[in-house]
Design a protein around this motif. Structure first.
Motif, PDB file in Angstrom:
ATOM      1  N   GLU A 171      -4.588 -12.389  -8.500  1.00 21.44           N
ATOM      2  CA  GLU A 171      -4.554 -10.920  -8.564  1.00 21.44           C
ATOM      3  C   GLU A 171      -4.391 -10.296  -7.179  1.00 21.44           C
ATOM      4  O   GLU A 171      -4.065  -9.111  -7.062  1.00 21.44           O
ATOM      5  CB  GLU A 171      -5.814 -10.369  -9.236  1.00 21.44           C
ATOM      6  CG  GLU A 171      -7.114 -10.646  -8.513  1.00 21.44           C
ATOM      7  CD  GLU A 171      -7.814 -11.906  -8.981  1.00 21.44           C
ATOM      8  OE1 GLU A 171      -9.053 -11.954  -8.867  1.00 21.44           O
ATOM      9  OE2 GLU A 171      -7.122 -12.815  -9.470  1.00 21.44           O
ATOM     10  N   CYS A 172      -4.610 -11.076  -6.126  1.00 20.74           N
ATOM     11  CA  CYS A 172      -4.460 -10.572  -4.757  1.00 20.74           C
ATOM     12  C   CYS A 172      -3.131 -10.987  -4.129  1.00 20.74           C
ATOM     13  O   CYS A 172      -2.830 -10.606  -3.003  1.00 20.74           O
ATOM     14  CB  CYS A 172      -5.596 -11.088  -3.880  1.00 20.74           C
ATOM     15  SG  CYS A 172      -7.238 -10.565  -4.401  1.00 20.74           S
ATOM     16  N   ALA A 173      -2.354 -11.763  -4.862  1.00 22.41           N
ATOM     17  CA  ALA A 173      -1.114 -12.299  -4.296  1.00 22.41           C
ATOM     18  C   ALA A 173       0.116 -11.582  -4.836  1.00 22.41           C
ATOM     19  O   ALA A 173       1.207 -12.133  -4.835  1.00 22.41           O
ATOM     20  CB  ALA A 173      -1.026 -13.796  -4.599  1.00 22.41           C
ATOM     21  N   ASN A 183      20.684  -6.071   0.199  1.00 22.14           N
ATOM     22  CA  ASN A 183      21.248  -7.413   0.003  1.00 22.14           C
ATOM     23  C   ASN A 183      20.766  -8.369   1.090  1.00 22.14           C
ATOM     24  O   ASN A 183      21.543  -9.093   1.722  1.00 22.14           O
ATOM     25  CB  ASN A 183      22.778  -7.368  -0.020  1.00 22.14           C
ATOM     26  CG  ASN A 183      23.378  -8.658  -0.578  1.00 22.14           C
ATOM     27  OD1 ASN A 183      22.737  -9.336  -1.381  1.00 22.14           O
ATOM     28  ND2 ASN A 183      24.577  -8.983  -0.156  1.00 22.14           N
ATOM     29  N   LEU A 184      19.455  -8.362   1.331  1.00 21.27           N
ATOM     30  CA  LEU A 184      18.872  -9.168   2.384  1.00 21.27           C
ATOM     31  C   LEU A 184      18.613 -10.599   1.925  1.00 21.27           C
ATOM     32  O   LEU A 184      18.327 -10.843   0.761  1.00 21.27           O
ATOM     33  CB  LEU A 184      17.534  -8.562   2.825  1.00 21.27           C
ATOM     34  CG  LEU A 184      17.558  -7.135   3.381  1.00 21.27           C
ATOM     35  CD1 LEU A 184      16.138  -6.662   3.629  1.00 21.27           C
ATOM     36  CD2 LEU A 184      18.378  -7.072   4.657  1.00 21.27           C
ATOM     37  N   ALA A 185      18.693 -11.528   2.868  1.00 16.56           N
ATOM     38  CA  ALA A 185      18.326 -12.908   2.561  1.00 16.56           C
ATOM     39  C   ALA A 185      16.834 -12.972   2.226  1.00 16.56           C
ATOM     40  O   ALA A 185      16.412 -13.737   1.370  1.00 16.56           O
ATOM     41  CB  ALA A 185      18.643 -13.811   3.744  1.00 16.56           C
ATOM     42  N   TYR A 186      16.057 -12.164   2.902  1.00 16.04           N
ATOM     43  CA  TYR A 186      14.638 -12.020   2.553  1.00 16.04           C
ATOM     44  C   TYR A 186      14.130 -10.715   3.155  1.00 16.04           C
ATOM     45  O   TYR A 186      14.694 -10.202   4.123  1.00 16.04           O
ATOM     46  CB  TYR A 186      13.811 -13.211   3.057  1.00 16.04           C
ATOM     47  CG  TYR A 186      13.495 -13.216   4.540  1.00 16.04           C
ATOM     48  CD1 TYR A 186      12.222 -12.908   5.012  1.00 16.04           C
ATOM     49  CD2 TYR A 186      14.472 -13.544   5.480  1.00 16.04           C
ATOM     50  CE1 TYR A 186      11.932 -12.923   6.357  1.00 16.04           C
ATOM     51  CE2 TYR A 186      14.194 -13.558   6.830  1.00 16.04           C
ATOM     52  CZ  TYR A 186      12.918 -13.254   7.264  1.00 16.04           C
ATOM     53  OH  TYR A 186      12.629 -13.268   8.602  1.00 16.04           O
ATOM     54  N   TYR A 187      13.083 -10.162   2.548  1.00 13.33           N
ATOM     55  CA  TYR A 187      12.454  -8.965   3.084  1.00 13.33           C
ATOM     56  C   TYR A 187      11.368  -9.424   4.059  1.00 13.33           C
ATOM     57  O   TYR A 187      10.661 -10.395   3.784  1.00 13.33           O
ATOM     58  CB  TYR A 187      11.834  -8.138   1.954  1.00 13.33           C
ATOM     59  CG  TYR A 187      11.290  -6.804   2.402  1.00 13.33           C
ATOM     60  CD1 TYR A 187      12.122  -5.697   2.494  1.00 13.33           C
ATOM     61  CD2 TYR A 187       9.956  -6.657   2.754  1.00 13.33           C
ATOM     62  CE1 TYR A 187      11.631  -4.473   2.928  1.00 13.33           C
ATOM     63  CE2 TYR A 187       9.460  -5.435   3.191  1.00 13.33           C
ATOM     64  CZ  TYR A 187      10.296  -4.352   3.279  1.00 13.33           C
ATOM     65  OH  TYR A 187       9.808  -3.143   3.711  1.00 13.33           O
ATOM     66  N   PRO A 188      11.210  -8.749   5.202  1.00 13.85           N
ATOM     67  CA  PRO A 188      10.203  -9.196   6.175  1.00 13.85           C
ATOM     68  C   PRO A 188       8.803  -9.205   5.570  1.00 13.85           C
ATOM     69  O   PRO A 188       8.203  -8.154   5.339  1.00 13.85           O
ATOM     70  CB  PRO A 188      10.330  -8.170   7.317  1.00 13.85           C
ATOM     71  CG  PRO A 188      11.091  -7.015   6.754  1.00 13.85           C
ATOM     72  CD  PRO A 188      11.958  -7.569   5.678  1.00 13.85           C
ATOM     73  N   GLU A 189       8.298 -10.387   5.299  1.00 13.00           N
ATOM     74  CA  GLU A 189       7.036 -10.554   4.581  1.00 13.00           C
ATOM     75  C   GLU A 189       5.859  -9.927   5.303  1.00 13.00           C
ATOM     76  O   GLU A 189       4.908  -9.457   4.679  1.00 13.00           O
ATOM     77  CB  GLU A 189       6.788 -12.048   4.348  1.00 13.00           C
ATOM     78  CG  GLU A 189       7.835 -12.684   3.439  1.00 13.00           C
ATOM     79  CD  GLU A 189       7.779 -14.209   3.466  1.00 13.00           C
ATOM     80  OE1 GLU A 189       6.973 -14.753   4.242  1.00 13.00           O
ATOM     81  OE2 GLU A 189       8.545 -14.841   2.721  1.00 13.00           O
ATOM     82  N   LEU A 194       0.958  -6.596   6.026  1.00 12.89           N
ATOM     83  CA  LEU A 194       0.269  -5.546   6.779  1.00 12.89           C
ATOM     84  C   LEU A 194      -0.115  -4.388   5.874  1.00 12.89           C
ATOM     85  O   LEU A 194      -1.238  -3.871   5.952  1.00 12.89           O
ATOM     86  CB  LEU A 194       1.158  -5.050   7.922  1.00 12.89           C
ATOM     87  CG  LEU A 194       0.587  -3.902   8.765  1.00 12.89           C
ATOM     88  CD1 LEU A 194      -0.710  -4.328   9.439  1.00 12.89           C
ATOM     89  CD2 LEU A 194       1.602  -3.432   9.798  1.00 12.89           C
ATOM     90  N   GLN A 195       0.799  -3.958   5.001  1.00 10.54           N
ATOM     91  CA  GLN A 195       0.484  -2.851   4.096  1.00 10.54           C
ATOM     92  C   GLN A 195      -0.668  -3.208   3.167  1.00 10.54           C
ATOM     93  O   GLN A 195      -1.556  -2.393   2.914  1.00 10.54           O
ATOM     94  CB  GLN A 195       1.717  -2.464   3.272  1.00 10.54           C
ATOM     95  CG  GLN A 195       1.467  -1.225   2.409  1.00 10.54           C
ATOM     96  CD  GLN A 195       2.739  -0.624   1.861  1.00 10.54           C
ATOM     97  OE1 GLN A 195       3.843  -1.011   2.236  1.00 10.54           O
ATOM     98  NE2 GLN A 195       2.606   0.339   0.977  1.00 10.54           N
ATOM     99  N   THR A 196      -0.685  -4.436   2.669  1.00 12.02           N
ATOM    100  CA  THR A 196      -1.777  -4.879   1.799  1.00 12.02           C
ATOM    101  C   THR A 196      -3.109  -4.839   2.537  1.00 12.02           C
ATOM    102  O   THR A 196      -4.110  -4.368   2.007  1.00 12.02           O
ATOM    103  CB  THR A 196      -1.510  -6.312   1.295  1.00 12.02           C
ATOM    104  OG1 THR A 196      -0.327  -6.311   0.495  1.00 12.02           O
ATOM    105  CG2 THR A 196      -2.677  -6.827   0.460  1.00 12.02           C
ATOM    106  N   VAL A 197      -3.115  -5.313   3.776  1.00 17.32           N
ATOM    107  CA  VAL A 197      -4.344  -5.312   4.567  1.00 17.32           C
ATOM    108  C   VAL A 197      -4.810  -3.880   4.837  1.00 17.32           C
ATOM    109  O   VAL A 197      -6.000  -3.566   4.715  1.00 17.32           O
ATOM    110  CB  VAL A 197      -4.129  -6.072   5.894  1.00 17.32           C
ATOM    111  CG1 VAL A 197      -5.330  -5.898   6.818  1.00 17.32           C
ATOM    112  CG2 VAL A 197      -3.869  -7.553   5.630  1.00 17.32           C
ATOM    113  N   LEU A 198      -3.888  -2.986   5.196  1.00 22.70           N
ATOM    114  CA  LEU A 198      -4.249  -1.599   5.504  1.00 22.70           C
ATOM    115  C   LEU A 198      -4.767  -0.855   4.277  1.00 22.70           C
ATOM    116  O   LEU A 198      -5.621   0.030   4.393  1.00 22.70           O
ATOM    117  CB  LEU A 198      -3.041  -0.868   6.093  1.00 22.70           C
ATOM    118  CG  LEU A 198      -2.631  -1.294   7.506  1.00 22.70           C
ATOM    119  CD1 LEU A 198      -1.302  -0.662   7.897  1.00 22.70           C
ATOM    120  CD2 LEU A 198      -3.709  -0.916   8.513  1.00 22.70           C
ATOM    121  N   GLU A 199      -4.280  -1.205   3.114  1.00 23.66           N
ATOM    122  CA  GLU A 199      -4.688  -0.532   1.880  1.00 23.66           C
ATOM    123  C   GLU A 199      -6.041  -1.009   1.360  1.00 23.66           C
ATOM    124  O   GLU A 199      -6.646  -0.347   0.504  1.00 23.66           O
ATOM    125  CB  GLU A 199      -3.644  -0.765   0.783  1.00 23.66           C
ATOM    126  CG  GLU A 199      -2.358   0.001   0.972  1.00 23.66           C
ATOM    127  CD  GLU A 199      -1.339  -0.312  -0.109  1.00 23.66           C
ATOM    128  OE1 GLU A 199      -0.314   0.387  -0.170  1.00 23.66           O
ATOM    129  OE2 GLU A 199      -1.561  -1.269  -0.883  1.00 23.66           O
TER     130      GLU A 199
END
Length: 324
Positions: A171-173, A183-189, A194-199
């Motif tokens: 539930e935290c992942a 169309n990115l190869a990956y989104y900067p994880e 950081l947003q999860t930690v700040l929230e």
């Protein structure tokens, strides 16, 4: 086929044309002494023989394998789709070119989770070991609790203490949706982390001074290698600055923010253009500093060019004087 509707761990592996690398990871999973887990392989539209390789895995595995054959959409979207199929209590993310370090890695993770003093921990973390046998991060104690404040302290000091392998409650992942137009190869994880930690002020994981994970640092087709200083890093710089302003941390971490804005002003802004970068920054103060960072660099560059030209003139004059 092994069926377990409520495994303790769900291992998630996104992959793209990595059929030649998956066997090492499969071997490390199939040799685990702890078998209460499932493995979700999310295939991002591979064009090699990945499906054939995984079909052979399924025949010999002593655990359940879920194979998701998806359209090519980038690592982030592949992981999002995999997350919809998670059934385990804890999520273990392992890249296709990495593997578990030892046969008892999952057992050791399970034992440490079982010994946590309360249920308020989001999960646990551990050290990596790379191909050269180097272990990181290095702890001076048996474990350290990474809270919101501790995470921000390490993050803004560019500490390698955050380079740990994490195992989180399912539930935290959860991952975040992002526009697919890039169309990115990956989104900067790191932006999502950081947003999860700040929230979440209750963010807390226990980082152990143990090695559970073997990390391949030198794979030439790694997305972090192929896309260095690309639009991915433009997004990373802009969004990290925006988040720190949004949560009122701009004064506390002013120096760190200026480092990020200087990086944008140096050359990364060219990935999207000056105006697009200016529009993407949400704080007026950040916009002003970004303009300053761009202007001061141009000014210094012109000074350098003028000085270089003057040096040439001086040399020319000296030589001419000598010849006459």
């Amino acid at each position: 086929m092994h069926s377990n509707t409520n495994p303790f761990f769900t291992v998630i592996t996104p992959t793209y044309n990595r059929a030649h690398l998956l066997s090492a990871l499969f071997g490390s999973l199939n040799n685990q002494t702890f078998t209460d887990f499932e493995w979700i392989i999310a295939d991002d539209g591979s064009t090699d023989n990945t499906d054939e390789v995984i079909e052979n895995f399924i025949k010999t595995a002593n655990f359940q394998i879920v194979y998701l054959k998806l359209k090519h959409g980038g690592k982030h979207n592949t992981c999002l789709e995999a997350g919809k199929h998670v059934r385990g209590k804890y999520v273990v993310n392992i890249d296709s070119d990495d593997e578990l370090y030892a046969e008892n890695s999952l057992q050791d993770i399970y034992d440490e989770i079982s010994k946590l003093p309360d249920n308020n921990f989001w999960g646990v973390g551990c050290c990596f070991i790379n191909q050269d046998g180097k272990v990181f991060p290095t702890l001076n104690t048996d474990f350290e609790d990474i809270t919101q404040d501790k995470f921000l302290e390490y993050f803004t000091s560019k500490s390698y203490m955050l380079n740990y392998f994490g195992v989180f409650k399912s539930e935290c992942a959860k991952m975040r949706e992002h526009p697919k137009s890039e169309n990115l190869a990956y989104y900067p994880e790191i932006v999502d982390i950081l947003q999860t930690v700040l929230e979440n002020k209750d963010y807390r994981i226990r980082l152990f001074n143990k090695t559970w994970y073997k990390y391949n640092m030198y794979n030439p087709d790694s997305v972090t290698v192929l896309h260095k200083d690309s639009v991915i890093f433009w997004i990373e710089c802009v969004e990290i600055v925006n988040l720190l302003y949004k949560y009122g941390l701009d004064k506390k971490y002013k120096e760190f923010i200026h480092i990020r804005l200087n990086r944008l002003g140096r050359n990364i802004y060219k990935q999207k253009g000056f105006k697009a970068t200016l529009d993407a920054l949400q704080s007026e103060e950040a916009k002003k500093y970004f303009i300053y960072a761009c202007c001061i660099r141009r000014f210094l560059r012109y000074i350098f060019l003028i000085d270089k030209q003057m040096s040439r003139i001086k040399v020319y004059y000296s030589v001419s004087k000598f010849l006459h």
